[in-house]
Scaffold this active site. Sequence first.
Site, mmCIF file in Angstrom:
data_model
loop_
_atom_site.group_PDB
_atom_site.id
_atom_site.type_symbol
_atom_site.label_atom_id
_atom_site.label_comp_id
_atom_site.label_asym_id
_atom_site.label_seq_id
_atom_site.Cartn_x
_atom_site.Cartn_y
_atom_site.Cartn_z
ATOM 1 N N HIS A 132 -73.605 -37.978 33.055
ATOM 2 C CA HIS A 132 -73.112 -37.689 34.406
ATOM 3 C C HIS A 132 -73.623 -38.722 35.406
ATOM 4 C CE1 HIS A 132 -71.371 -33.956 33.171
ATOM 5 N NE2 HIS A 132 -72.507 -33.299 33.020
ATOM 6 N N HIS A 148 -77.212 -35.785 28.075
ATOM 7 C CA HIS A 148 -76.064 -35.170 28.732
ATOM 8 C C HIS A 148 -76.052 -35.503 30.223
ATOM 9 C CE1 HIS A 148 -73.000 -31.935 29.293
ATOM 10 N NE2 HIS A 148 -73.561 -31.869 30.499
ATOM 11 N N GLU A 149 -77.169 -35.249 30.887
ATOM 12 C CA GLU A 149 -77.233 -35.487 32.319
ATOM 13 C C GLU A 149 -77.187 -36.972 32.655
ATOM 14 O OE1 GLU A 149 -76.743 -33.076 34.184
ATOM 15 O OE2 GLU A 149 -77.128 -31.487 32.729
#
Length: 379
Positions: free
Chosen positions: A37, A33-34
């Site tokens: 980003h 997920h990170e």
Amino acid sequence: MGEVTGTLFGFGSFLLGTIVPFLFVLTIVVFVHEMGHYLVGRWCGIGVKAFSIGFGPELAGFTDRRGTRWKLSAIPLGGYVKFVGDVGATSSPDADAIEKLSPEERRVAFHLQPVWKRAATVFAGPFFNFILTAVVFSVMFALFGRYVADPVVAEVQPGSPAAVAGIHPGDRFVSINGISVETFGDVQRIVSGRAGDPLTFVLERDGRQVSVTATPKLTEQKDALDNPVKIGVIGVINNQELGQPRVVEYGPVEAVGAGIEETMSAIARTGQFLKRFVEGREDRCQLGGPVKIADMAGKAASRGFEWLIQLAALLSVGIGILNLLPIPPLDGGHLLFYGIEAVLRRPVSEQVAEAVYRAGMLMVLIFMGFVFWNDLFGC
């Protein structure tokens, strides 16, 4: 002495059998997920100050040549990417800090970028969660194939919704509410999340098609990991329960297509569950937090690594969807603000943004408290 030794062995077993699998699964999902980003942010030319797995005090880390601090933090229940100009771990702007940025820093500050770059960077986190799920399913299908059973009724339970609707042994499901079905698993996926909803079944019987309406009833069963779950059923049994299902094998391209299809199905089912949950039509005990996830991770690990990876894939879908809810400080809340900014051609006022952010944070904290209560005392 024996009691102490037993306690130590018991704790060791719990640590290796439950905590380690839980941290493994959660770390994979959070990291992906990170990383979404981070990668899209870097692609958009945004400066990154920190990439953290976990919250709180740093346990270990290093700083790369771009000045990004990569670290492992003490509280392993999440993670964050901190961009240039962020006040904290939630990508909130710090007006005072932005004013003090150097011209070079202002060029890469997150909150000074065009709205499309900010939106793309924020959306990338949940999107990478969905990619992770699709990759896991694709690899699993390519390596092991898929066990399927034809959507043919072998037995109808007396007094069940299927019996009342007039479904007979030998009937073959063609579609449900206009959705075509190819396997009995398709039937189960559609029916299981629609307890209490009248469904129209098109069946093939003796070379002709007939249409019936049945309403799935809520029934408690055991899932693949022996966890009690409440799902909708109509009371039909397939040959999968009476014999061995067949294996469908996939080539690399077909496996990717099947993996994407399975991911889209998981997204749809999760979204449908959340919608029904908000409407008060789902059992609150179905919603769990870290304790329930840890228990599931332990059970999955005991069955093999492939089970643990599949759990990570399903958890990744849930994390992705939850983060897209339009509630600050979740990713969906930021996207909502960016959408409003794109329409109005100006950012939402700081006063409004702060008020909505505080309300959203309260909602998130209440939700977290709810799932923790469910984990420990609720069910």
